[in-house]
Design an enzyme around this catalytic site. Structure first.
Site: not given
Length: 409
Positions: A242, A269, A332, A335, A359, A369
């Site tokens: 980002r 984020k 952006h 991405r 994400h 994770y």
């Protein structure tokens, strides 16, 4: 030095418009996308202006010189060629076309604002209006035709361009009415908000055509503004992180031994720490940036305040200066570019790509994770991505070199 057809054909475009002089006020403007337009610089009623004489090679060098001489003669007689009657050859045409009116409108107001603004306006007309209604009588244009044009622009995702184009078309008709070339403005019958909708979702404009990506990478690599902006944009492209994370990247986040950029959860984020494997190209950028470092904590620091980060519009402004508006690509959008190309052209799976993009994927359990999930695969993938971008850029360089030699691949 006078121009020749050979010199014109060999001249390659730059990152911004450039002008070649032929003498007597005649210039050839070469736009960044390669279009070559004849311009005549002159003084009318004490005011410097630039008149459009058409596009090369449709208008030859000889024809452009003849047009220049005709205009010079008119001006010497005290006649303003922008409002003068058509020449005898053109008087048989019983109407004023949209193209004629657009050219008069642009020539009339060009000196009132900066040249870059009018280049953008002219580009909108040349691309989206003139091929469709340019040769039609301006008096006969109706509202339905206008709606069709602006909705086609909106349909390719260029919402803001569609709005600007609608406004400019309306101004052309107002100009035509003021000069007695038509009696009504078809845009006046249209409620813009009813035909141009607000964009939905968060689909950021991006570039996914490999050839255009190569051009973009070449343009960034040759950006002539603040060098830290160039470093930052290249780092943004190679990392697919980002823009805010790139702008606020700190030297303390770089693990040189492991060749990793470790972003804290506070900056992410997702709220989770994220590891970005550093490709060879990203490490080279960091080494260059380190050479210019002033002791501040930010890698890509502001040119105004060495201890501050760049502003949140810095990357967008740089792209705009290179000719990439918000309808083409935004910071952006790098991405989305990476996601599209990696999914279509790489051997890496969806989970690996999405993890690299930080994400959230799968269930809440899957989302929790390990910070090093898929790290070996992501390390290879990021090097593949950087090499892929460099190969596209290399092909662009070859194309420009061949154009400089007088032929095109």
């Amino acid at each position: 030095m006078f121009l020749t057809d050979r010199k014109i054909k060999l001249e390659k475009p730059a990152t911004k418009s450039k002008f070649l002089n032929d003498g007597g006020g005649l210039q050839l403007e070469i736009k960044p996308h390669g279009i070559k337009l004849w311009r005549y610089r002159c003084t009318i009623n004490g005011k410097r202006t630039r008149l459009s004489l058409g596009e090369y090679p449709a208008v030859s060098l000889k024809a452009a010189r003849e047009k220049r001489d005709e205009l010079k003669s008119l001006i010497a007689q005290g006649i303003d060629p922008r409002t003068a009657k058509e020449t005898p050859k053109e008087e048989s045409q019983s109407f004023t076309s949209v193209k004629d009116m657009v050219e008069q409108y642009l020539n009339h107001y060009r000196a009132d604002r900066n040249e870059k603004y009018w280049q953008g306006v002219e580009s909108l007309f040349r691309r989206d209006v003139l091929p469709i209604i340019g040769n039609l009588p301006i008096e006969e244009i109706n509202s339905k035709q206008i709606v069709t044009i602006v909705q086609a622009v909106q349909g390719r995702g260029a919402v803001e361009s569609a709005k600007r184009l609608f406004t400019q078309i309306s101004k052309v008709f107002k100009f035509a009415i003021a000069h007695g070339e038509c009696t009504r403005n078809p845009c006046g019958d249209i409620e813009r908000s009813m035909v141009l909708q607000k964009p939905t979702g968060r689909n950021y404009p991006t570039i996914t055509d490999p050839k255009e990506i190569g051009k973009l990478m070449y343009d960034i690599d040759h950006y002539t503004g603040w060098y830290m902006v160039r470093f930052g944009l290249l780092f943004l492209a190679y990392s697919a992180i980002r823009p805010g994370n790139v702008r606020l990247a700190e030297w303390s986040e770089i693990d040189w031994d492991k060749k990793q950029w470790i972003i804290s959860g506070e900056k992410m984020k997702t709220g989770k720490e994220h590891i970005v494997p550093l490709s060879r190209q990203m490490l080279e950028i960091l080494k260059f940036a380190k050479h210019y470092a002033t002791g501040g904590k930010y890698i890509f620091f502001s040119n105004r305040h060495k201890n501050s980060s760049m502003s949140d519009v810095t990357f967008s402004k740089a792209l705009w200066r290179m000719g990439y508006g918000n309808d083409t690509i935004v910071p952006h959008g790098f991405r989305a570019m990476f996601s599209t190309i990696a999914n279509e052209h790489s051997e890496y799976g969806f989970e690996v790509i999405e993890t690299q993009l930080a994400h959230k994927i799968g269930s809440k359990v899957a989302q929790a994770y390990n910070r090093a999930q898929y790290l070996p695969q992501r390390k290879k993938m990021m090097q593949w991505w950087a090499d892929w971008l460099d190969e596209r850029k290399r092909k662009r360089e070859i194309e420009l070199n061949n154009l400089d030699k007088g032929y095109q691949i």
